[in-house]
Scaffold this motif. Structure first.
Motif, short mmCIF file in Angstrom:
data_model
loop_
_atom_site.label_atom_id
_atom_site.label_comp_id
_atom_site.label_asym_id
_atom_site.label_seq_id
_atom_site.Cartn_x
_atom_site.Cartn_y
_atom_site.Cartn_z
N ALA A 551 -41.78 -21.46 -25.77
CA ALA A 551 -42.14 -20.36 -24.87
C ALA A 551 -43.54 -20.55 -24.30
CB ALA A 551 -42.05 -19.03 -25.63
N ALA A 552 -44.46 -21.00 -25.17
CA ALA A 552 -45.83 -21.20 -24.70
C ALA A 552 -45.86 -22.27 -23.62
CB ALA A 552 -46.72 -21.59 -25.89
N VAL A 553 -45.13 -23.35 -23.84
CA VAL A 553 -45.09 -24.42 -22.84
C VAL A 553 -44.52 -23.91 -21.53
CG1 VAL A 553 -44.00 -26.61 -22.26
CG2 VAL A 553 -44.92 -26.26 -24.56
N LEU A 554 -43.40 -23.18 -21.64
CA LEU A 554 -42.75 -22.69 -20.42
C LEU A 554 -43.65 -21.75 -19.65
CD1 LEU A 554 -39.14 -22.12 -21.74
CD2 LEU A 554 -39.95 -23.91 -20.22
N LYS A 555 -44.40 -20.95 -20.39
CA LYS A 555 -45.28 -20.01 -19.72
C LYS A 555 -46.35 -20.77 -18.92
CE LYS A 555 -45.67 -16.06 -22.03
NZ LYS A 555 -46.22 -15.27 -23.14
N ARG A 556 -46.88 -21.83 -19.55
CA ARG A 556 -47.88 -22.62 -18.86
C ARG A 556 -47.29 -23.32 -17.65
NH1 ARG A 556 -49.73 -24.77 -24.15
NH2 ARG A 556 -50.74 -22.88 -24.88
N LEU A 557 -46.01 -23.62 -17.71
CA LEU A 557 -45.38 -24.27 -16.57
C LEU A 557 -45.12 -23.29 -15.45
CD1 LEU A 557 -42.77 -26.60 -18.29
CD2 LEU A 557 -44.87 -27.23 -17.12
N GLY A 558 -45.48 -22.03 -15.65
CA GLY A 558 -45.35 -21.06 -14.57
C GLY A 558 -44.01 -20.36 -14.54
N MET A 559 -43.47 -20.11 -15.72
CA MET A 559 -42.21 -19.40 -15.74
C MET A 559 -42.48 -17.89 -15.72
SD MET A 559 -39.13 -19.88 -18.33
CE MET A 559 -38.53 -21.29 -17.51
N THR A 560 -41.69 -17.17 -14.92
CA THR A 560 -41.93 -15.73 -14.85
C THR A 560 -41.27 -15.05 -16.03
OG1 THR A 560 -39.93 -15.34 -13.62
CG2 THR A 560 -41.93 -15.79 -12.34
N GLU A 561 -41.68 -13.80 -16.22
CA GLU A 561 -41.13 -13.00 -17.31
C GLU A 561 -39.61 -12.91 -17.24
OE1 GLU A 561 -42.99 -11.46 -19.63
OE2 GLU A 561 -41.49 -10.14 -20.55
N LYS A 566 -34.22 -14.47 -19.14
CA LYS A 566 -32.93 -15.07 -18.82
C LYS A 566 -32.62 -16.19 -19.81
CE LYS A 566 -30.98 -16.80 -14.61
NZ LYS A 566 -31.38 -17.14 -13.24
N ILE A 567 -33.64 -17.00 -20.09
CA ILE A 567 -33.43 -18.09 -21.03
C ILE A 567 -33.14 -17.58 -22.43
CG2 ILE A 567 -34.67 -19.90 -22.26
CD1 ILE A 567 -35.57 -21.01 -19.80
N VAL A 568 -33.89 -16.55 -22.83
CA VAL A 568 -33.66 -15.98 -24.15
C VAL A 568 -32.25 -15.41 -24.24
CG1 VAL A 568 -34.33 -14.12 -25.70
CG2 VAL A 568 -36.07 -15.52 -24.63
N ASN A 569 -31.83 -14.72 -23.18
CA ASN A 569 -30.47 -14.20 -23.15
C ASN A 569 -29.46 -15.29 -23.37
OD1 ASN A 569 -30.85 -11.53 -22.85
ND2 ASN A 569 -30.69 -11.50 -20.63
N ARG A 570 -29.70 -16.41 -22.66
CA ARG A 570 -28.74 -17.49 -22.74
C ARG A 570 -28.65 -18.03 -24.17
NH1 ARG A 570 -29.49 -20.63 -17.59
NH2 ARG A 570 -31.19 -21.56 -18.70
N GLN A 571 -29.75 -17.92 -24.91
CA GLN A 571 -29.70 -18.40 -26.29
C GLN A 571 -29.09 -17.37 -27.22
OE1 GLN A 571 -33.23 -19.97 -27.87
NE2 GLN A 571 -33.54 -21.42 -26.20
N LEU A 572 -29.41 -16.10 -26.96
CA LEU A 572 -28.97 -15.06 -27.90
C LEU A 572 -27.52 -14.66 -27.69
CD1 LEU A 572 -31.91 -12.56 -28.32
CD2 LEU A 572 -31.24 -14.47 -29.71
N ILE A 573 -27.10 -14.61 -26.41
CA ILE A 573 -25.77 -14.06 -26.14
C ILE A 573 -24.65 -14.82 -26.85
CG2 ILE A 573 -24.08 -13.76 -24.28
CD1 ILE A 573 -26.29 -12.53 -22.62
#
Lengths: 640, 257
Positions: A551-561, A566-573
């Motif tokens: 998550a930290a890496v993705l945030k630095r890469l400029g991923m929006t909230e 969406k990514i978390v959903n895809r993992q949890l669902i």
């Protein structure tokens, strides 16, 4: 820091990991304790806290105990798997295997003592409410709280022995392993990157054939199905999660136009990896959820039966007097007096019934009198019949039987009196339930009835039907007659010349029993669901460190909230809804077969209850999903 | 008498492909020596450490540590032997996340059931030596990598082992932290006469040692001894490494200033 402190800190400082496990254990202990409180209630044996209640509570306790055994064992394995790196390190810096075993035993006992104690305290705190609910369900005047050592001792003993057993088992497992085995990780021996095509096919085939067989239930032998289906479906589910899903993903992977598209390449690969890692967990969650859905659904469908009870029993009280009954007058006036004393309104309709053989079927049939039946019909709000001499109508024994009899058109002769009647049509509505007359009854005109009756004056039946608008209040009416009947049944003496039925009393027993069982089942299902959730939660937490870094890496890469969610959903669902979906599918087919079985002997529909149960569980699952996702997001985004 | 002696050790891993990790390797380590073991990836360095610590057993040959063969010990005696005679330092530190710095350091003593007063005294002594007093009550997550490795070294030394085995101790550290850790190891080696065996890829780390042993494909290749100036020693190590070949990526391209 002593060794014991070390064990204590291991548990207390890892409380996040153990939180869900602890919660599930505490809840289970609490429910177990509540049931035990009822089992050891001093008032047991009075009124309705008898037989079936006791059996229900005992069965629920046994189910809980066995389930907890499996739950603890599987959790223990998962913990050990997650901590195998730590164990390898401890062994390397010189811990004896015996000490490692002791460490695990201490930790398990600590968790066990804490959850048993909290569960019992919570259970005792809630026992007042529990008793209030039970009292309401059983319609008891009082169900006082009591303090006695038995429930405490039983719960503490049961669960402490359980945790001790699991602790010893984990100590044993751990002390038989080498450092190198821990380095590889426990349970990592199977090839994680492969599936067997045979088993993949077997999984799909087993599931499909189980579903097919469930659809055919009612036509095939029910006994065979109930023995063969559950194991087949369980095995099928196991193969499905461990092999078939990977096979299906592989099929999808071959469709490059679908697969090589934007982020799908990554996300699908990731999903496949997670599925592989968690196949066992998915399997357990799916099976546990299915059992929970089914137990509640089955009990709810039993409750349906009570709802339809009134339709099957339109009368308040029924007293039948057979020829030569000396007590008839005494009993009937007694019943009237009791009704008056209880302040209940009633209408008394006496019916005379003759029995003759029909030339059409060669079977004896009941013959009722037009005037009396019309009187009863009027009392119950049904339409009267108009019969001319030589005409007759059927008296339906159940609402479902009416349409079938409606179409019948029979010309028959009543053999003893020689009366010829033409039977066509039915009396509107259900007047007399099947138990009082059996299934073969007709109503004839006044003139014909007089002819029939005069042929056999001494063998006429008298039925005293009491219509009581407040029929649920008749619980205490006619108890002495009821007791005389029970006594004669026990002594197996001569058949009594009378029969008495109080649907109000039977209803209250059936209703309270079913509702109590439903409550029991609901609580057990709650334990199951919490346990299933705790597996998911634990797996999430063991992944948390990795996910947080990602998550930290993705945030630095400029991923929006939003993209992140969406990514978390895809993992949890998939983790939440894949096992749930399979469990839903299983339950639906099981309910279909259950419906077929019900249809066989009670002629009622459980569709509404099924839908209600499945929708209810779906709502709970959704809430649970949002709760866990909320906590998970907070942890992943938060500091380490 | 050497404190560690490796005699004709062969280690073969059976599997789908049989793999000979060590091939008739022999060498001795004297008491108080600081030995570096170098070699390309897959040359058997980690296997060697596992054999010395008794985690793995040799297929043939003999490993003797202070005259004891670890493979001949029963599992519990082996554990006791490890926690009294050996200390371990790892590349990724391997501190336990749920314990504080102090608790991590005291762990080996806890396993040996020492009295609490004795444990306190030992922790105090070692932390003063390593400059860890300020962070005793922090968790491993709250301190830097260099500090973590120093905590790990404290844990490896607190029970006064005769041999410390270090597997790439500087592999996860920046050059400053690495130099500090190496200086520390060197000081302890000189002052306590503790024997160090360090597996490393890094020629700078190796240049802090008394002797560098090179192995290739599991077999003894060569060894060089320290001379007066570390810089020339370092250069000789580099020369030897280029002779040794292997994967260039394994070698640090950084030279001493």
């Amino acid at each position: 820091m002593t060794f014991r402190q070390f064990a204590y800190r291991n548990v207390v400082r890892n409380r996040r990991i153990y939180a869900a496990f602890f919660l599930a254990s505490v809840f289970s202990v609490m429910v177990f304790f509540l049931y035990s409180m009822l089992m050891f209630h001093p008032g047991i044996g009075e009124r309705f806290i008898t037989g079936i209640t006791l059996i229900g509570m005992t069965a629920a306790d046994v189910v809980l105990y066995v389930f907890m055994l499996f739950f603890l064992f599987y959790s223990m394995r998962a913990f050990m798997q997650a901590r195998s790196g730590e164990f390898a390190l401890l062994l390397q810096i010189g811990m004896e295997r015996r000490q490692l075993g002791k460490l695990l035993l201490l930790e398990m006992l600590l968790l066990g003592a804490a959850s048993t104690a909290s569960g019992i305290v919570l259970g005792f705190a809630f026992s007042k409410y529990f008793f209030m609910i039970v009292r309401e369900l059983l319609q008891l005047p009082t169900l006082p709280l009591y303090v006695s050592w038995e429930p405490f001792l039983m719960t503490a003993g049961a669960f402490f022995s359980l945790f001790l057993l699991i602790g010893l088992l984990s100590a044993y497992i751990v002390s038989n392993r080498d450092i190198s085995e821990f380095r590889k990780g426990i349970g990592g021996e199977a090839d994680p990157f492969g599936y067997s095509p045979g088993r993949a096919a077997a999984g799909i085939l087993l599931l499909l054939s189980s579903y097919g067989a469930a659809l055919l239930a009612g036509r095939v032998n029910v006994l065979y199905l109930s023995v063969l289906l559950p194991p087949a479906a369980t095995l099928g589910t196991y193969y499905f999660f461990s092999h078939s899903i990977l096979y299906l993903l592989d099929l999808f992977r071959d469709q490059k136009s679908l697969y090589w598209k934007r982020t799908r390449l990554v996300s699908l690969a990731e999903t496949a990896a997670k599925l592989r890692d968690n196949a066992n967990m998915f399997f357990i969650v799916a099976i546990v959820s299915t059992v929970a859905f089914l137990s509640v659904g089955t009990l709810a469908s039993l409750a349906t039966y009570t709802a339809q009870y009134r339709a099957l029993n339109p009368l308040g009280l029924v007293y039948e007097s057979y020829p030569g009954n000396p007590h008839e007058y005494e009993h009937v006036t007694g019943l009237m007096k009791e009704l008056e004393n209880a302040g209940l309104e009633y209408t008394h309709v006496p019916l005379t019934v003759a029995r003759e053989e029909s030339s059409f079927s060669g079977q004896p049939i009941n013959i009722l009198r037009e005037g009396e039946v019309n009187l009863l019909a009027e009392t119950l709000g049904a339409g009267p019949v108009q019969l001319r001499p030589g005409e007759a109508v059927f008296l339906p024994y159940s609402t479902e039987a009416a349409p079938r009899l409606q179409d019948a058109d029979i010309q028959t002769e009543l053999e003893e009196s020689g009366v010829e009647v033409h039977v066509k049509g039915v009396v509107g509505g259900l007047l007399l339930p099947a138990y009082s007359l059996g299934t073969n009854s007709v109503v004839v005109s006044e003139t014909d009835f007089v002819k029939v009756a005069s042929a056999q004056t001494d063998s006429l039946l008298h039925i005293h039907a009491f219509d009581v608008p407040d029929w649920e209040e008749t619980v205490g009416i006619g108890l002495s007659i009821e007791q005389a009947m029970v006594m004669s049944e026990i002594q197996q003496g001569e058949a009594l010349p009378y029969y008495f039925k109080n649907p109000g009393l039977d209803y209250s027993i059936i209703r309270s029993t079913f509702h109590l069982l439903l409550l029991t089942g609901l609580l057990v299902a709650m334990v199951f669901l919490l346990a299933a959730g705790s597996f998911i939660y634990f797996k999430l937490y063991t992944m948390l460190d990795r996910d947080r870094r990602q998550a930290a890496v993705l945030k630095r890469l400029g991923m929006t909230e939003r993209e992140f969610i969406k990514i978390v959903n895809r993992q949890l669902i998939p983790q939440f809804f894949l096992p749930w979906g399979i469990a839903m599918l299983h339950s639906t087919f099981a309910f279909i077969s259950l419906q077929a079985i019900w249809k066989e002997f009670a002629d009622i529909s459980i569709l509404n209850e099924m839908a209600l149960v499945l929708v209810g569980f779906t709502v709970i699952q959704l809430l649970y999903f949002y709760l866990i996702r909320w906590r998970y997001l907070a942890h992943v985004k938060g500091p380490a | 008498m050497p404190i560690v002696s490796i005699e004709d050790v062969i280690k073969i891993y059976e599997g789908k492909v049989t793999h000979r990790a060590l091939d008739r390797l022999s060498f001795d380590v004297e008491e108080g020596e600081f030995l570096a073991v170098m070699g390309p990836s897959g040359s058997g360095k980690t296997t060697l450490l596992n054999l010395i610590s008794g985690i793995d057993m040799p297929t043939s040959g003999k490993v003797l540590i202070k005259g004891t063969d670890p493979s001949a010990l029963r599992p519990d005696d082996l554990a006791r032997f490890r926690r009294r005679e050996l200390g371990f330092v790892f590349q990724d530190f391997n501190l336990l996340r749920m314990l504080t710095v102090e608790e991590n350091i005291v762990l080996p003593l806890t396993l040996d059931r020492l009295p609490v007063a004795e444990m306190d005294a030992r922790v105090k002594a070692i932390t003063a030596r390593l400059g860890l007093e300020g962070i005793l009550h922090k968790r491993p997550d709250e301190i830097s990598g260099g500090q973590e490795q120093r905590v790990a070294i404290a844990r490896a030394l607190v029970h006064r082992p005769s041999i410390v085995l270090a597997d790439e101790p500087t592999g996860n550290l920046d050059s400053n932290a690495a130099r500090e850790v190496l200086d520390l190891l060197g000081t302890i080696n000189r002052e306590n006469r503790t024997t160090f065996i360090m597996v490393t890829h890094d020629p700078i780390a190796a240049s802090y040692c008394d002797r560098v042993l090179f192995i290739k494909d599991g077999a003894y290749y060569n060894e060089i001894h320290k001379d007066d100036r570390r810089r020339t020693f370092f250069q000789r190590i580099l020369n030897m490494l280029s002779l040794l070949g292997g994967n260039v990526d394994d070698l640090s391209s950084v030279r001493l200033p």
